[in-house]
Design a protein around this motif. Sequence first.
Motif, PDB file in Angstrom:
ATOM      1  N   THR A 194       7.315  -1.391  -4.141  1.00  0.00           N
ATOM      2  CA  THR A 194       7.830  -0.086  -4.560  1.00  0.00           C
ATOM      3  C   THR A 194       7.412   1.035  -3.618  1.00  0.00           C
ATOM      4  N   ALA A 195       6.689   0.706  -2.558  1.00  0.00           N
ATOM      5  CA  ALA A 195       6.207   1.741  -1.638  1.00  0.00           C
ATOM      6  C   ALA A 195       7.311   2.191  -0.700  1.00  0.00           C
ATOM      7  N   GLY A 196       7.166   3.423  -0.194  1.00  0.00           N
ATOM      8  CA  GLY A 196       8.059   3.921   0.836  1.00  0.00           C
ATOM      9  C   GLY A 196       7.744   3.317   2.186  1.00  0.00           C
ATOM     10  N   PRO A 197       8.404   3.785   3.243  1.00  0.00           N
ATOM     11  CA  PRO A 197       8.320   3.106   4.543  1.00  0.00           C
ATOM     12  C   PRO A 197       7.079   3.436   5.370  1.00  0.00           C
ATOM     13  N   ILE A 228      -0.389   3.665   1.085  1.00  0.00           N
ATOM     14  CA  ILE A 228      -1.698   4.060   0.573  1.00  0.00           C
ATOM     15  C   ILE A 228      -1.560   4.691  -0.809  1.00  0.00           C
ATOM     16  N   MET A 229      -0.591   5.585  -0.947  1.00  0.00           N
ATOM     17  CA  MET A 229      -0.405   6.268  -2.232  1.00  0.00           C
ATOM     18  C   MET A 229       0.185   5.331  -3.288  1.00  0.00           C
ATOM     19  N   ASN A 230       1.018   4.375  -2.867  1.00  0.00           N
ATOM     20  CA  ASN A 230       1.559   3.410  -3.824  1.00  0.00           C
ATOM     21  C   ASN A 230       0.450   2.537  -4.395  1.00  0.00           C
ATOM     22  N   ASP A 231      -0.496   2.153  -3.541  1.00  0.00           N
ATOM     23  CA  ASP A 231      -1.645   1.393  -4.020  1.00  0.00           C
ATOM     24  C   ASP A 231      -2.439   2.214  -5.040  1.00  0.00           C
ATOM     25  N   ARG A 232      -2.644   3.477  -4.724  1.00  0.00           N
ATOM     26  CA  ARG A 232      -3.393   4.340  -5.638  1.00  0.00           C
ATOM     27  C   ARG A 232      -2.668   4.484  -6.974  1.00  0.00           C
ATOM     28  N   ALA A 233      -1.354   4.576  -6.938  1.00  0.00           N
ATOM     29  CA  ALA A 233      -0.591   4.772  -8.173  1.00  0.00           C
ATOM     30  C   ALA A 233      -0.472   3.503  -8.999  1.00  0.00           C
ATOM     31  N   SER A 234      -0.703   2.333  -8.380  1.00  0.00           N
ATOM     32  CA  SER A 234      -0.365   1.067  -9.046  1.00  0.00           C
ATOM     33  C   SER A 234      -1.546   0.196  -9.432  1.00  0.00           C
ATOM     34  N   TRP A 235      -2.698   0.332  -8.763  1.00  0.00           N
ATOM     35  CA  TRP A 235      -3.723  -0.698  -8.887  1.00  0.00           C
ATOM     36  C   TRP A 235      -4.293  -0.831 -10.295  1.00  0.00           C
ATOM     37  N   ARG A 236      -4.299   0.247 -11.061  1.00  0.00           N
ATOM     38  CA  ARG A 236      -4.849   0.160 -12.416  1.00  0.00           C
ATOM     39  C   ARG A 236      -3.906  -0.557 -13.381  1.00  0.00           C
ATOM     40  N   THR A 237      -2.676  -0.793 -12.971  1.00  0.00           N
ATOM     41  CA  THR A 237      -1.720  -1.472 -13.852  1.00  0.00           C
ATOM     42  C   THR A 237      -1.736  -2.984 -13.654  1.00  0.00           C
ATOM     43  N   TYR A 291       0.021  -4.341  -3.253  1.00  0.00           N
ATOM     44  CA  TYR A 291       0.915  -3.187  -3.383  1.00  0.00           C
ATOM     45  C   TYR A 291       1.385  -2.659  -2.037  1.00  0.00           C
ATOM     46  N   TRP A 292       0.962  -3.316  -0.978  1.00  0.00           N
ATOM     47  CA  TRP A 292       1.425  -2.978   0.365  1.00  0.00           C
ATOM     48  C   TRP A 292       2.586  -3.865   0.796  1.00  0.00           C
ATOM     49  N   SER A 293       2.507  -5.153   0.473  1.00  0.00           N
ATOM     50  CA  SER A 293       3.551  -6.071   0.925  1.00  0.00           C
ATOM     51  C   SER A 293       3.456  -7.380   0.153  1.00  0.00           C
ATOM     52  N   PRO A 294       4.501  -8.214   0.200  1.00  0.00           N
ATOM     53  CA  PRO A 294       4.459  -9.508  -0.484  1.00  0.00           C
ATOM     54  C   PRO A 294       3.814 -10.610   0.338  1.00  0.00           C
ATOM     55  N   TRP A 295       3.338 -10.307   1.567  1.00  0.00           N
ATOM     56  CA  TRP A 295       2.780 -11.335   2.427  1.00  0.00           C
ATOM     57  C   TRP A 295       1.353 -11.682   2.014  1.00  0.00           C
ATOM     58  N   GLY A 296       0.895 -12.867   2.466  1.00  0.00           N
ATOM     59  CA  GLY A 296      -0.473 -13.322   2.212  1.00  0.00           C
ATOM     60  C   GLY A 296      -0.521 -14.355   1.109  1.00  0.00           C
ATOM     61  N   ASN A 297      -1.129 -15.514   1.433  1.00  0.00           N
ATOM     62  CA  ASN A 297      -1.203 -16.595   0.437  1.00  0.00           C
ATOM     63  C   ASN A 297      -2.538 -17.331   0.470  1.00  0.00           C
ATOM     64  N   ALA A 298      -3.554 -16.745   1.096  1.00  0.00           N
ATOM     65  CA  ALA A 298      -4.923 -17.269   1.156  1.00  0.00           C
ATOM     66  C   ALA A 298      -5.112 -18.392   2.171  1.00  0.00           C
TER      67      ALA A 298
END
Length: 402
Positions: free
Chosen positions: A73-76, A82-91, A300-307
Amino acid sequence: MPRTVIRSVRPWGGPSSDVVLDDAVVREVVPAGEAAAGEVEVAGDDGILVPSFSDVHVHLDSTRLGLPFRPLTAGPTRWDRIMNDRASWRTAEAPVADRATETLRRMIALGATRVRSHAQVDADSKLEKFEGVLAAREAHRDAASVEIVVFPQVGIHLEPGVPELMDEALRAGGDLVGGIDPCEIDRDPRRHLDTVFGLAERHGKGIDLHLHEPGELGLFSMSLLTERVRALGMQGRVSISHAFALGSGLPGVERAIDGLAELDVAVTTIAPGGRLDLPLERMVTAGVRVGLGMDGQRDYWSPWGNADMLERAWMLAYTQGWSRDDLIELGLAVATWGGASVIDGTTPRLTGVGHRPGLAPGDPAELVVLRGETPTSAVMDRLPGRTVIHAGRVVAADGELV
């Protein structure tokens, strides 16, 4: 610690060997069948033995691995993220500590036993994210070594109280002082770096600075950082994450690379691809310590990463455009021993494309057995059935912690 023998493995894809471990180090490597019996016997099944993976740039505080998938849901822009992470992490459907602990478990099960995680400290989350990563480190303290970077993702001087929060986190168990884009975020690079280096000096810590800034701006920030490294005698204790400016092709890049090598300033990359890719062959040959990391993990930055750092080694080879076996194996070396040398400045760095260290007598018993015909095929196929060894002890097998 019991004497452990790994039977019939092929170090870096070489001849089948027995590898003897004792006191958390490699004691000897002999032809298969020749090692005396150990108190613990591990079947290598003719797998490929390499140093364990070192994820030296991950954000365990923001991971969503194992939770329901959420579209981005973040902008480009970077600030949008950074702000999308701040707005979303508590959910998130689980607390930071639970999410970080589960992701670290997956990383270890897939072969990573050395990890450097950033933990965000800012006026919004204060120490909550940092404490979540601390909890994950404690939960897996017997299966992996984890460093925590106290990371001011929203800048150090844009909001009140951040330097004090960073100071508190460093006193509470943080291992390194973080920073981010001194020109673009705080817009006061000297003040930003003065605070970062001041905290490092006060606490006797190293530094890991995010530097996304491109082109001439990034090279300028890099020069300010290396100037301080030289003046303060901090050789071997400073890392730059991303360092995208080194991929710019500008005339100053060659000089910057040589300066990083001279001052032993390490670089960590995430295999970003495109115009952001670094000239890794040149950097390794010059003597720059280079490590690889997963970065975010479906956050909340991207869908990449799988450990899976083996997959990230594949991604590194792919984005670098490498097809030759020696170069693909270099990617595997960066993902394993290269990262280990970033974490521990006393560890010898990679010296060139064909350098395959980490399995000689005296080397730390941080190992993973991979499946494949050759190291290159192991990277290409990324097969299951790995055996993971931390401090001379098997800590995971077949995708599960033991």
